[in-house]
Scaffold this motif. Structure first.
Motif, short mmCIF file in Angstrom:
data_model
loop_
_atom_site.label_atom_id
_atom_site.label_comp_id
_atom_site.label_asym_id
_atom_site.label_seq_id
_atom_site.Cartn_x
_atom_site.Cartn_y
_atom_site.Cartn_z
N TYR A 1 2.40 -0.44 -1.39
CA TYR A 1 1.76 -0.34 0.10
C TYR A 1 0.53 0.57 -0.05
O TYR A 1 0.89 1.68 -0.51
CB TYR A 1 2.39 -0.58 1.20
CG TYR A 1 3.10 -1.82 1.48
CD1 TYR A 1 2.52 -2.69 2.33
CD2 TYR A 1 4.47 -1.83 0.79
CE1 TYR A 1 3.41 -3.98 2.41
CE2 TYR A 1 5.15 -3.26 1.05
CZ TYR A 1 4.67 -4.10 1.68
OH TYR A 1 5.37 -5.34 1.93
N ALA B 1 -1.71 2.58 2.48
CA ALA B 1 -2.09 2.99 4.02
C ALA B 1 -1.31 2.03 4.98
O ALA B 1 -1.90 1.42 5.64
CB ALA B 1 -3.75 2.95 4.17
N GLY B 2 -0.26 1.56 4.43
CA GLY B 2 0.71 0.43 5.30
C GLY B 2 0.07 -0.85 5.05
O GLY B 2 0.87 -1.74 5.68
#
Length: 167
Positions: free
Chosen positions: A157, A159-160
């Protein structure tokens, strides 16, 4: 009708296909296809070369890398026979497929071994010539173009956000 195709080019790869379908009015065909394309590559470096007692050249090599790509389109195609002579009949067609790509790599220098599986929709266009041998048997020469964008989700992932790869 049912057809089988096998082709191994001089370049490190090959092709195998199976097709079955129905023919309408001796002109229009609807076919279901399963194809398999393979391409591989090996990177070796020459360590030493000598000639043995019998005059044979002996090469000592180190294999650095093995890779292969295996493409499997599963699809349906629509073909049309064009007006031709009794001996040669041209045909053209289009197809839709769902395609799987399996990429394998073994990097001996870095100690990496990995297999990645991609999938996605694709399309094909094809054309060729039919040559009848008997009333039931035909030989064909065919050229085709296959296009697809296959992808896979990656477990990383940024940044999320989920990350995917596309080929």
């Amino acid at each position: 009708w049912t057809g089988l195709l096998f082709f191994v080019p001089a370049i490190a790869g090959g092709f195998f296909g199976l097709s079955t379908g129905v023919e309408f009015e001796n002109r229009l065909t609807l076919a279901f296809n399963l194809d398999y394309y393979r391409r591989s590559f090996t990177d070796e470096t020459l360590i030493a070369q000598s000639v043995d007692e019998n005059g044979n050249v002996v090469s000592t090599v180190a294999r650095r890398l093995d890779t292969s790509s295996n493409l499997i389109p599963i699809g349906v195609g629509l073909g049309v026979r064009l007006p031709g002579s009794r001996t040669l009949t041209p045909f053209v067609g289009v197809g839709l497929a769902y395609e799987f790509l399996v990429n394998e790599v073994q990097n001996f220098e870095l100690g990496i071994e990995d297999t990645n599986v991609y999938a996605g929709p694709g399309w094909q266009v094809f054309g060729g010539l039919l040559l009848p041998l008997t009333s039931e048997v035909r030989v064909l020469g065919e050229l085709w173009y296959n296009d697809a964008t296959v992808g896979r989700d990656v477990d990383r992932y940024v940044a999320g956000l989920p990350v995917s790869e596309r080929i």
